[in-house]
Scaffold this motif. Structure first.
Motif, PDB file in Angstrom:
ATOM      1  N   UNK A  95       0.820  -1.211   0.000  1.00 18.21           N
ATOM      2  CA  UNK A  95       0.000   0.000   0.000  1.00 18.21           C
ATOM      3  C   UNK A  95       0.861   1.272   0.000  1.00 18.21           C
ATOM      4  N   UNK A  96       1.960   1.240  -0.737  1.00 16.50           N
ATOM      5  CA  UNK A  96       2.804   2.419  -0.897  1.00 16.50           C
ATOM      6  C   UNK A  96       3.675   2.252  -2.135  1.00 16.50           C
ATOM      7  N   UNK A  97       4.150   3.373  -2.660  1.00 22.62           N
ATOM      8  CA  UNK A  97       4.983   3.365  -3.858  1.00 22.62           C
ATOM      9  C   UNK A  97       6.349   2.778  -3.538  1.00 22.62           C
ATOM     10  N   UNK A  98       6.866   1.970  -4.455  1.00 17.62           N
ATOM     11  CA  UNK A  98       8.188   1.392  -4.256  1.00 17.62           C
ATOM     12  C   UNK A  98       9.227   2.503  -4.204  1.00 17.62           C
ATOM     13  N   UNK A 328       8.844  15.095 -11.350  1.00 14.35           N
ATOM     14  CA  UNK A 328       7.685  15.633 -10.649  1.00 14.35           C
ATOM     15  C   UNK A 328       6.880  14.495 -10.035  1.00 14.35           C
ATOM     16  N   UNK A 329       6.378  14.718  -8.835  1.00 14.20           N
ATOM     17  CA  UNK A 329       5.582  13.691  -8.163  1.00 14.20           C
ATOM     18  C   UNK A 329       4.214  13.508  -8.811  1.00 14.20           C
ATOM     19  N   UNK A 330       3.829  14.421  -9.666  1.00 13.67           N
ATOM     20  CA  UNK A 330       2.512  14.370 -10.304  1.00 13.67           C
ATOM     21  C   UNK A 330       2.315  13.071 -11.080  1.00 13.67           C
ATOM     22  N   UNK A 331       1.079  12.551 -11.042  1.00 16.58           N
ATOM     23  CA  UNK A 331       0.736  11.377 -11.852  1.00 16.58           C
ATOM     24  C   UNK A 331       0.112  11.792 -13.180  1.00 16.58           C
ATOM     25  N   UNK A 332       0.068  13.081 -13.449  1.00 16.26           N
ATOM     26  CA  UNK A 332      -0.493  13.586 -14.699  1.00 16.26           C
ATOM     27  C   UNK A 332       0.592  13.934 -15.709  1.00 16.26           C
ATOM     28  N   UNK A 383      -2.929   8.199  -0.745  1.00 11.54           N
ATOM     29  CA  UNK A 383      -1.935   8.878   0.108  1.00 11.54           C
ATOM     30  C   UNK A 383      -2.418  10.275   0.493  1.00 11.54           C
ATOM     31  N   UNK A 384      -3.042  10.960  -0.450  1.00 12.81           N
ATOM     32  CA  UNK A 384      -3.560  12.301  -0.194  1.00 12.81           C
ATOM     33  C   UNK A 384      -4.693  12.253   0.834  1.00 12.81           C
ATOM     34  N   UNK A 385      -5.582  11.278   0.694  1.00 12.12           N
ATOM     35  CA  UNK A 385      -6.702  11.151   1.623  1.00 12.12           C
ATOM     36  C   UNK A 385      -6.210  10.771   3.036  1.00 12.12           C
TER      37      UNK A 385
END
Length: 388
Positions: A95-98, A328-332, A383-385
C-alpha cells in the motif's frame, strides 16, 4: 529534439557506497510473451555433476531445432510490462509506492556502465526514458539480437552454445522431483530462449535507489519460501577453453563483464562452462562474484582497478540522470527523453510534442501501461486522503 545534456565517460563520482540488493518480487515470462506475476514456473535449478561433464557433451546438438524468440516481432524482449506489473503487485501488498529513483532492467544499467570501458561500436546504447510520478523509467529500443549468419557459422554456433549449456546444466524442478528419464533426455532437449524467470531487485549506488529487473539463469542449491532468494541464484556462462596467454586476457575481460552483471543485483555465484573448438563441453568452473575484483587485480594490470572504476562511473551516471531530468511527483505529467552513447559521451535529449515518438512514449504504451498509470493515480489519491 529538446534540450541536450551530456556526460563524458571519464567522469567519476566520489562515492563507492553500494546498497545491499534486496529481492522485492519475481515473475515468469513465457515464449508467448505472457507475464506470470509472483510465479516461479520458469525457474530452473542447477544440476551438472562431474560425470556429465566427462561425457564431452555437444553444445551444438539440436541447433537446427532451436526455438529462437528474439527474432519474433511479437516477442518484445525489452518491454517493461512484466516489471511494472510486478512493481504494481508489490505496491498493492505494501500500500505504498516502491522506493526507487530509476526503474529499468539490469541489462540497461550494464550497458550504461560499459560505456566507460567499450566504444559505441561494441556497446551501442539506444534508450528511452520517461519521467513519471517522481521516478525515471528506462527502456531499451529493441535491436536485432540474432546473428544474421547461417546456423553453420562459428558465430551462430557460439551464440547457440550458451543456451545449450544452460539447458544441459539445469532442470525445471528441484532434483528430488525430477525423474531419471528426464535427466537422461536432457542432451536431446530442444532449446528455447523464450521462457524466462525474472527477479525484481532494489539496489542502489550513492544517493540513487534503483529497482532492476533481471533474468535469473538458475537456483544453485534450493529456494526458500521467502521474499528474497538472491543468495541462492547463479549466473551461467559458456566460453572457449583458456589455453594461451591471449585466451586468458580475453576471458578476464569476459569475467569483468559477468561480474558487472552480477554485482548489480547481488548474485553471488557464477558458473562457467568451457568448450573446445568443436563445441564439446570440457570443464566447468565456479567463481564467487565478491572475489572477482581481487582476482582481476592480481592477474591483469589493465583490469586491476576496473571494478572500483565501474562503481564510481555507476555513481556518476546515476547522479547525472537524476540531476538532468526533472522528476515531478505528479501522476499527470510525463516527460520523454532519448539516451544514447556517442563520441565517448552519454547524450540525453528531450523528446518534444510533434516528434514521431512523442505520442507513444508520453500518451501510449511504449513504456508505461494504462494499468500502471491508473494504479499510481489511485495510490496517490489514497496517500492524499490519508494525509488529510
Amino acid at each position: 529534439m529538446g534540450s541536450i545534456s551530456t556526460l563524458f565517460v571519464q567522469k567519476r563520482s566520489s562515492t563507492t557506497t553500494l546498497r545491499q540488493p534486496k529481492e522485492l518480487a519475481y515473475y515468469s515470462k513465457t515464449q508467448e510473451n505472457e507475464f506470470l506475476i509472483n510465479d516461479t514456473s520458469k525457474m530452473s535449478y542447477y544440476y551438472l555433476p562431474d560425470s556429465e561433464v566427462d561425457r564431452n557433451l555437444d553444445l551444438c546438438s539440436g541447433i537446427k531445432k532451436f526455438k529462437e524468440c528474439n527474432g519474433n516481432p511479437d516477442f518484445d524482449s525489452c518491454t517493461l510490462k512484466g516489471l511494472l506489473q510486478s512493481i504494481q503487485s508489490y505496491e498493492q501488498r505494501k500500500n505504498k509506492k516502491v522506493a526507487g529513483d530509476i526503474i529499468t532492467f539490469r541489462g540497461v544499467m550494464r550497458k550504461l556502465i560499459s560505456c566507460a570501458f567499450d566504444s559505441a561500436q561494441y556497446n551501442p546504447v539506444e534508450l528511452r526514458v520517461v519521467s513519471f510520478n517522481g521516478q525515471l523509467f528506462v527502456k531499451e529500443v529493441e535491436q536485432p539480437k540474432v546473428p544474421s549468419s547461417s546456423k553453420e557459422s562459428m558465430e551462430y554456433r557460439a551464440y547457440y552454445s550458451g543456451y545449450k549449456f544452460e539447458s544441459l546444466a539445469t532442470v525445471s524442478k528441484p532434483l528430488p522431483h525430477v525423474s531419471r528419464s528426464s535427466l537422461e533426455k536432457r542432451p536431446r532437449k530442444i532449446c528455447s530462449n523464450g521462457d524466462q524467470y525474472i527477479t525484481v531487485v532494489r539496489s542502489g549506488v550513492g544517493s540513487c535507489k534503483l529497482v532492476l529487473g533481471a533474468e535469473v539463469d538458475c537456483v544453485f542449491d534450493f529456494s526458500e519460501d521467502s521474499s528474497d532468494n538472491l543468495k541462492h541464484y547463479a549466473e551461467l556462462k559458456c566460453t572457449k577453453n583458456v589455453s594461451s596467454f591471449a585466451d586468458a586476457r580475453r576471458f578476464e575481460r569476459k569475467l569483468f563483464k559477468t561480474w558487472l552483471q552480477c554485482f548489480l543485483i547481488g548474485i553471488n555465484r557464477i558458473i562457467y562452462g568451457f568448450r573446445d573448438e568443436n563445441f564439446l563441453l570440457k570443464s566447468v568452473e565456479e567463481f564467487s562474484t565478491q572475489e572477482i575484483p581481487l582476482l582481476l587485480k592480481n592477474n591483469n594490470a589493465q583490469l586491476s582497478n576496473a571494478c572500483i572504476e565501474a562503481v564510481r562511473w555507476y555513481g556518476a551516471l546515476t547522479e547525472w540522470l537524476m540531476t538532468a531530468i526533472p522528476r515531478e511527483e505528479s501522476t499527470e505529467s510525463v516527460r520523454a527523453y532519448r539516451l544514447s552513447f556517442e563520441n565517448n559521451h552519454l547524450k540525453l535529449s528531450g523528446i518534444e510534442p510533434g516528434h514521431a515518438e512523442y505520442a507513444e512514449l508520453v500518451e501510449g504504451v511504449e513504456i508505461l501501461s494504462p494499468e500502471f498509470r491508473a494504479w499510481r493515480k489511485e495510490l496517490a489519491k489514497r496517500a492524499e486522503e490519508n494525509g488529510k
